[in-house]
Scaffold this motif. Structure first.
Motif, mmCIF file in Angstrom:
data_model
loop_
_atom_site.group_PDB
_atom_site.id
_atom_site.type_symbol
_atom_site.label_atom_id
_atom_site.label_comp_id
_atom_site.label_asym_id
_atom_site.label_seq_id
_atom_site.Cartn_x
_atom_site.Cartn_y
_atom_site.Cartn_z
ATOM 1 N N LEU A 319 -32.445 132.864 37.377
ATOM 2 C CA LEU A 319 -33.586 133.518 38.008
ATOM 3 C C LEU A 319 -34.451 132.451 38.663
ATOM 4 N N THR A 320 -34.602 132.543 39.982
ATOM 5 C CA THR A 320 -35.371 131.547 40.717
ATOM 6 C C THR A 320 -36.473 132.245 41.501
ATOM 7 N N VAL A 321 -37.722 131.914 41.164
ATOM 8 C CA VAL A 321 -38.871 132.492 41.862
ATOM 9 C C VAL A 321 -39.786 131.395 42.420
ATOM 10 N N ALA A 322 -39.294 130.162 42.491
ATOM 11 C CA ALA A 322 -40.099 129.028 42.934
ATOM 12 C C ALA A 322 -40.653 129.259 44.342
ATOM 13 N N TYR A 323 -41.792 128.596 44.621
ATOM 14 C CA TYR A 323 -42.430 128.654 45.942
ATOM 15 C C TYR A 323 -42.789 130.083 46.332
ATOM 16 N N ASN A 324 -43.504 130.777 45.446
ATOM 17 C CA ASN A 324 -44.090 132.075 45.745
ATOM 18 C C ASN A 324 -45.555 132.042 45.315
ATOM 19 N N PHE A 325 -46.140 133.203 45.030
ATOM 20 C CA PHE A 325 -47.536 133.273 44.622
ATOM 21 C C PHE A 325 -47.695 134.134 43.369
ATOM 22 N N PHE A 326 -46.678 134.125 42.505
ATOM 23 C CA PHE A 326 -46.789 134.882 41.263
ATOM 24 C C PHE A 326 -47.925 134.318 40.413
ATOM 25 N N SER A 327 -48.673 135.241 39.795
ATOM 26 C CA SER A 327 -49.859 134.829 39.037
ATOM 27 C C SER A 327 -49.680 134.960 37.526
ATOM 28 N N GLY A 328 -48.522 135.401 37.082
ATOM 29 C CA GLY A 328 -48.295 135.508 35.652
ATOM 30 C C GLY A 328 -46.931 136.057 35.329
ATOM 31 N N PHE A 329 -46.518 135.873 34.078
ATOM 32 C CA PHE A 329 -45.316 136.527 33.571
ATOM 33 C C PHE A 329 -45.462 136.701 32.069
ATOM 34 N N GLY A 330 -44.680 137.639 31.532
ATOM 35 C CA GLY A 330 -44.849 138.028 30.142
ATOM 36 C C GLY A 330 -43.933 137.308 29.175
ATOM 37 N N GLN A 331 -43.860 137.864 27.959
ATOM 38 C CA GLN A 331 -43.132 137.219 26.869
ATOM 39 C C GLN A 331 -41.642 137.140 27.142
ATOM 40 N N LEU A 347 -44.221 125.904 41.480
ATOM 41 C CA LEU A 347 -44.987 126.102 42.706
ATOM 42 C C LEU A 347 -45.314 127.568 42.961
ATOM 43 N N ASN A 348 -45.866 128.205 41.922
ATOM 44 C CA ASN A 348 -46.484 129.512 42.033
ATOM 45 C C ASN A 348 -47.969 129.353 41.701
ATOM 46 N N CYS A 349 -48.581 130.388 41.169
ATOM 47 C CA CYS A 349 -50.001 130.328 40.814
ATOM 48 C C CYS A 349 -50.183 130.729 39.355
ATOM 49 N N LEU A 350 -49.338 130.187 38.489
ATOM 50 C CA LEU A 350 -49.326 130.564 37.075
ATOM 51 C C LEU A 350 -50.317 129.700 36.302
ATOM 52 N N PRO A 351 -51.363 130.287 35.742
ATOM 53 C CA PRO A 351 -52.367 129.501 35.003
ATOM 54 C C PRO A 351 -51.754 128.795 33.792
ATOM 55 N N GLY A 352 -52.140 127.548 33.595
ATOM 56 C CA GLY A 352 -51.710 126.806 32.427
ATOM 57 C C GLY A 352 -50.282 126.309 32.477
ATOM 58 N N GLN A 356 -47.459 123.789 39.518
ATOM 59 C CA GLN A 356 -47.889 124.967 40.257
ATOM 60 C C GLN A 356 -48.601 124.559 41.554
ATOM 61 N N ARG A 357 -48.876 125.525 42.396
ATOM 62 C CA ARG A 357 -49.592 125.258 43.637
ATOM 63 C C ARG A 357 -51.015 124.779 43.348
ATOM 64 N N PRO A 358 -51.579 123.984 44.233
ATOM 65 C CA PRO A 358 -53.011 123.637 44.094
ATOM 66 C C PRO A 358 -53.853 124.906 44.171
ATOM 67 N N GLN A 359 -54.923 124.948 43.397
ATOM 68 C CA GLN A 359 -55.735 126.164 43.302
ATOM 69 C C GLN A 359 -56.186 126.716 44.656
ATOM 70 N N PRO A 360 -56.591 125.891 45.617
ATOM 71 C CA PRO A 360 -57.029 126.465 46.907
ATOM 72 C C PRO A 360 -55.967 127.350 47.559
ATOM 73 N N GLN A 361 -54.694 127.009 47.372
ATOM 74 C CA GLN A 361 -53.638 127.826 47.963
ATOM 75 C C GLN A 361 -53.528 129.189 47.286
#
Length: 402
Positions: A319-331, A347-352, A356-361
């Motif tokens: 499963l490859t989702v790199a270079y998108n803007f996903f903000s989370g995923f579950g257990q 390189l998404n927007c996953l907190p912690g 990942q992408r820089p926050q401004p992006q």
């Protein structure tokens, strides 16, 4: 490889890479001889069979004259009337034990030249393979006379021009390979009505929108990668319950949403839409892709939360989702690391999470105003009833057209 006509009986010789007997896709048997080995010890044929060999001689000599460079000396054996002794030319015998040309395999011959209209004289040919040569020009319109042709492989050459429409009029064709050429323009809708098992158009210059009936094709493999297709993946994608197992859209210019109907491909094993500009959330119907092994969504502009129902697909291996803007995923997605699933979420927007992408992006999510069609379905999603839920014109007691 397809097998030769069923009137053929015994294997008499060898060749250069043709798959014969029951190891092929068909279920017939085969007498195959030739490929540069002269083993025809029968008396010189006469009558109709001799006419076929005469026609083959005319065709092959005309083609030889259109080949301008032969650095490997493939055509040194293409002399005399015994065409069954020509390298790369394979013969079979009919019920009267008379020979005819059944296949040409010149893969990796490094030949330079063009195709000629006289090749249509090879009316009994079932396989025509020219992979990895330097042929150019177009496919002659006379190829529609090759009524027994089942496999056409022109990959790895320099053919150009628009999609070769003549291939749609070869009645028994089941394998079409045009990849790694210079074909351009749009692809015809009729391609996906034809009873092909494999369609390879990748690595050309095809462009325009995808035909709306692409999901109706009976093919098990469709590869459209590395072209210039644009627009959306058609919303009707998959409504005919296709048996498609692999489809590759990667490295095009596709936009819009991944349609809900993608979940109808319950037998899909490889789905690759990477390196496009797709946006929006993933459809819940992806949880119905129970056979999916490789799911590549990388290098798009997808967003939202990566659903656990996707990460928990039972057959998933990568499963490859790199270079998108996903903000989370579950257990369940977190567990992917522990059940031998290759999972790249960089390189998404996953907190912690690292890498990942820089926050401004992540402050402005592409396509945030995009409204992807989402048809309500029962919760939890019942995949067996998915077709009826997505297509209001079909009642539970009816079945889709074949």
């Amino acid at each position: 490889m397809m097998n030769v006509p069923t009137q053929a009986a015994i294997t008499v010789g060898g060749g250069v890479g043709i798959n014969i007997g029951n190891g092929g896709r068909g279920d017939g048997g085969g007498v195959w001889f030739g490929g540069g080995i002269n083993i025809n010890n029968n008396p010189t044929p006469s009558g109709p069979s001799m006419s076929k060999l005469n026609n083959a001689y005319t065709a092959l000599q005309a083609w030889k004259s259109a080949i301008t460079d032969d650095p490997l000396g493939v055509l040194k054996t293409w002399n005399g009337s015994d065409v069954c002794s020509y390298k790369g030319v394979f013969c079979s015998v009919d019920s009267s034990n008379e020979p005819f040309v059944v296949a040409i395999d010149l893969n990796h011959g490094n030949l330079q030249g063009t195709l000629v209209k006289e090749l249509s004289f090879l009316t009994d040919i079932t396989i025509f393979h020219l992979n990895s040569n330097r042929f150019s020009g177009t496919v002659p319109d006379t190829f529609n006379d090759l009524t027994l042709l089942q496999e056409l492989d022109l990959s790895g050459n320099y053919f150009s021009g628009s999609f070769p429409m003549v291939t749609l009029y070869i009645p028994n064709l089941v394998y079409l390979d045009l990849r790694f050429n210079n074909f351009s323009g749009t692809i015809p809708e009729d391609l996906f009505y034809k009873r092909l098992d494999a369609i390879f158009l990748n690595n050309n210059q095809f462009e325009g929108e995808l035909p709306s009936n692409i999901g109706n094709s009976p093919a098990s493999v469709i590869n459209l990668a590395n072209n210039k297709f644009n627009g959306n993946i058609p919303a009707s994608f998959g409504f005919m319950r296709s048996k498609l197992k692999e489809i590759l859209f990667l490295n095009n210019q596709l936009t819009g949403c991944i349609p809900q109907s993608v979940g109808l491909f319950s037998e899909m094993q490889v789905f690759d839409v990477s390196h496009n500009s797709l946006m929006g959330h993933l459809p819940d119907t992806m949880s119905c892709m129970s056979d999916i092994e490789v799911l590549n969504l990388a290098h798009n502009e997808l967003s939202g939360v990566l659903p656990d129902i996707v990460c928990s697909l039972r057959s998933l291996m990568n499963l490859t989702v790199a270079y998108n803007f996903f903000s989370g995923f579950g257990q369940e997605c977190s567990k992917s690391f522990y059940r031998d699933v290759g999972f790249d979420f960089s390189l998404n927007c996953l907190p912690g999470r690292d890498m990942q992408r820089p926050q401004p992006q992540c402050n402005v999510i592409p396509g945030s105003g995009l409204s992807c069609l989402r048809i309500p379905s029962p919760q939890p999603l019942v995949c067996g009833a998915l077709f009826e839920n997505l297509n209001p014109n079909v009642t539970p007691s009816s079945s889709p057209s074949p």
